[in-house]
Design an enzyme around this catalytic site. Structure first.
Site, PDB file in Angstrom:
ATOM      1  N   VAL A  65       4.201   6.261   9.967  1.00 56.75           N
ATOM      2  CA  VAL A  65       3.755   4.700  10.258  1.00 56.75           C
ATOM      3  C   VAL A  65       3.154   4.983   8.891  1.00 56.75           C
ATOM      4  CG1 VAL A  65       2.595   2.889  11.791  1.00 56.75           C
ATOM      5  CG2 VAL A  65       2.603   5.345  12.352  1.00 56.75           C
ATOM      6  N   CYS A  66       4.253   3.581   7.655  1.00 63.41           N
ATOM      7  CA  CYS A  66       3.103   2.642   6.740  1.00 63.41           C
ATOM      8  C   CYS A  66       3.203   1.502   7.809  1.00 63.41           C
ATOM      9  CB  CYS A  66       4.051   3.035   5.921  1.00 63.41           C
ATOM     10  SG  CYS A  66       5.747   2.330   5.879  1.00 63.41           S
ATOM     11  N   ALA A  67       3.221   0.591   6.476  1.00 65.93           N
ATOM     12  CA  ALA A  67       3.054  -1.166   6.692  1.00 65.93           C
ATOM     13  C   ALA A  67       4.120  -1.842   7.031  1.00 65.93           C
ATOM     14  CB  ALA A  67       2.657  -2.149   5.689  1.00 65.93           C
ATOM     15  N   THR A  93       3.251  -0.553  11.103  1.00 65.87           N
ATOM     16  CA  THR A  93       2.868  -1.910  11.084  1.00 65.87           C
ATOM     17  C   THR A  93       1.897  -3.252  11.529  1.00 65.87           C
ATOM     18  OG1 THR A  93       1.372  -1.275   9.472  1.00 65.87           O
ATOM     19  CG2 THR A  93       0.900  -0.085  11.648  1.00 65.87           C
TER      20      THR A  93
END
Length: 191
Positions: A65-67, A93
């Protein structure tokens, strides 16, 4: 190399209990809010964590996961090159929060942290403004700074990479402390 598979936020939320979630954003971004149970291993430290991620992938599926999904795709490609199958969260996210899912924050994390995209926008905007002001007040050649930043932003959009973000991750507030990363890797081994 193929594009990593992606889970939507609804499916990821349903399967969260059966996933090892690795958040590849900077420690500051992670502290600002992350998926429940996510472990923070910034993208620049993935190579160091390979053995532990490989072991975790034998126990549970790994969700990276990242932004927004760009850094997690890069992490998934690195992991795939090392024989580790992973999935990325579609939209990162940002999509998770937009779909109404809760983001967790570490206890004692009261400091305000800016996401990497916001840091890049501030830095790029400040450099463009500086180039323009210096070009008007001192010498027109300073406007080359503004043109260089504009060219870099166009290149960033076309290639879905960001050299400025890479540089900003080197700042102290964006780097994990060694003991934090060691603690995260120990937690990954224990799951």
């Amino acid at each position: 190399m193929t594009t990593p598979t992606a889970l939507g936020t609804g499916e990821a939320r349903t399967r969260l209990h059966e996933l090892t979630v690795i958040d590849v954003r900077t420690p500051g971004e992670y502290a600002a809010g992350h998926l429940p149970g996510a472990l923070n291993i910034p993208l620049g430290h993935i190579q160091r964590a390979l053995p532990d991620i490989r072991d975790a992938a034998h126990r549970k599926d790994v969700l990276v996961v990242c932004a927004s999904g760009a850094r997690s795709e890069n992490a998934c490609k690195i992991l795939a090159e090392n024989g580790i199958a992973t999935t990325t969260l579609s939209g990162g996210t940002g999509a998770w929060a937009a779909d109404g899912h809760e983001l967790h924050r570490p206890q004692g994390s009261a400091r305000t942290v800016w996401g990497m995209e916001r840091q890049v926008r501030l830095t790029a905007g400040a450099l463009v403004l500086l180039g323009l002001l210096l070009g008007v007040l001192i010498h027109p050649a300073f406007q080359i700074l503004s043109a260089g930043i504009a060219g870099g932003l166009v290149f960033s959009a076309l290639t879905n990479t960001c050299g400025m973000a890479t540089i900003l991750t080197k700042l102290p507030h964006n780097r994990p402390r060694a003991h934090d990363l060691d603690r995260t890797l120990a937690e990954l081994r224990s799951r």
